[in-house]
Design an enzyme around this catalytic site. Structure first.
Site, PDB file in Angstrom:
ATOM      1  N   LEU A 105       0.440  -2.578   2.086  1.00 39.93           N
ATOM      2  CA  LEU A 105       1.796  -3.122   2.126  1.00 39.93           C
ATOM      3  C   LEU A 105       2.681  -2.260   1.231  1.00 39.93           C
ATOM      4  CD1 LEU A 105       1.265  -7.005   1.809  1.00 39.93           C
ATOM      5  CD2 LEU A 105       1.763  -5.703   3.887  1.00 39.93           C
ATOM      6  N   ASP A 106       3.937  -2.075   1.634  1.00 42.80           N
ATOM      7  CA  ASP A 106       4.878  -1.324   0.817  1.00 42.80           C
ATOM      8  C   ASP A 106       5.231  -2.095  -0.449  1.00 42.80           C
ATOM      9  OD1 ASP A 106       4.946   0.536   2.886  1.00 42.80           O
ATOM     10  OD2 ASP A 106       6.664  -0.441   3.844  1.00 42.80           O
TER      11      ASP A 106
END
Length: 238
Positions: A105-106
């Site tokens: 996930l960013d």
């Protein structure tokens, strides 16, 4: 990953769930026996055939660990990122260097992360499969139209990508919020998919991977071990 042969102190950390400093103290106390003899030397290499004993009990291999984490904003999945801390550090595990994130996930994306020491299981989760959708709740800058949803559900062309995305499953939550489920894990895929249909993601939250939902009892930054059904339920074929 943990394997034998290895150093005695690493074996104790892994299987007694202790920190390195706790293991060092334990070794000094003369409570650790190796093949029946006291061993205080943490660098001692041990093999599968040897017996390690503590308080009269044989210390056996503890096996893999499987976690889910509710990732907050400002954390990344890369240990070497110079700008943000690594999400794995939010998990209290004495041998965290054995853990790996299953599906990144960013920094600005929140929600479900799966983290495990089991490389084979992690690969099964990551591999594209019609039964392994990842579901996100998305807030958009503009209202989402029926035409845009239809495009997403058919698959869209992404810049510099030779093939369109696989069809997504979409559920409108309100005018500018939608739930989207995708099978793939391309770079910034959800954000790029909405950009491809003329919209922009304001916030992104992952709420499910395959059959594993984010535990509603986990606050941001909190984690728990997966249960047996969650671990065993990852499908292996289409």
């Amino acid at each position: 990953m943990f394997s034998l042969p290895c150093r005695l102190d690493k074996y104790l950390c892994h299987n007694l769930v202790l920190t390195r400093s706790q293991v060092k103290t334990l070794l000094k106390s003369s409570e650790i026996l190796l093949d029946g003899d006291v061993c205080k030397f943490g660098k001692q290499i041990i093999t599968q055939e040897q017996v390690v004993t503590y308080q009269g009990k044989h210390i056996t291999h503890r096996g893999h660990r499987y976690y889910q984490l509710n990732k907050p904003k400002g954390w990344v999945c890369d240990r070497d990122n110079p700008h943000y801390p690594c999400a794995i550090d939010l998990i209290s595990d004495p041998v965290a260097d054995e853990l790996q994130v299953v599906g990144r996930l960013d920094a600005d994306t929140t929600g479900l992360l799966l983290i495990s020491s089991d490389g084979k299981w992690s690969q099964l989760v990551r591999s594209p499969n019609q039964n392994k959708f990842k579901t996100y709740q998305v807030e958009l800058s503009q209202s989402i139209s029926d035409a845009q949803i239809a495009q997403l559900e058919q698959g869209v062309e992404l810049n510099a990508e030779p093939k369109p995305t696989l069809p997504a499953h979409c559920k409108r939550l309100n005018d500018n919020q939608i739930e989207i489920s995708i099978q793939e894990g391309r770079y910034h895929q959800v954000k790029r998919m909405f950009a491809a249909v003329g919209n922009k993601v304001i916030s992104l939250h992952r709420c499910q991977i395959a059959h594993i939902p984010l535990d509603p009892n986990l606050k941001p930054s909190e984690s728990r071990l997966l249960n047996e059904a969650e671990i065993q339920g990852i499908p292996t074929s289409k």
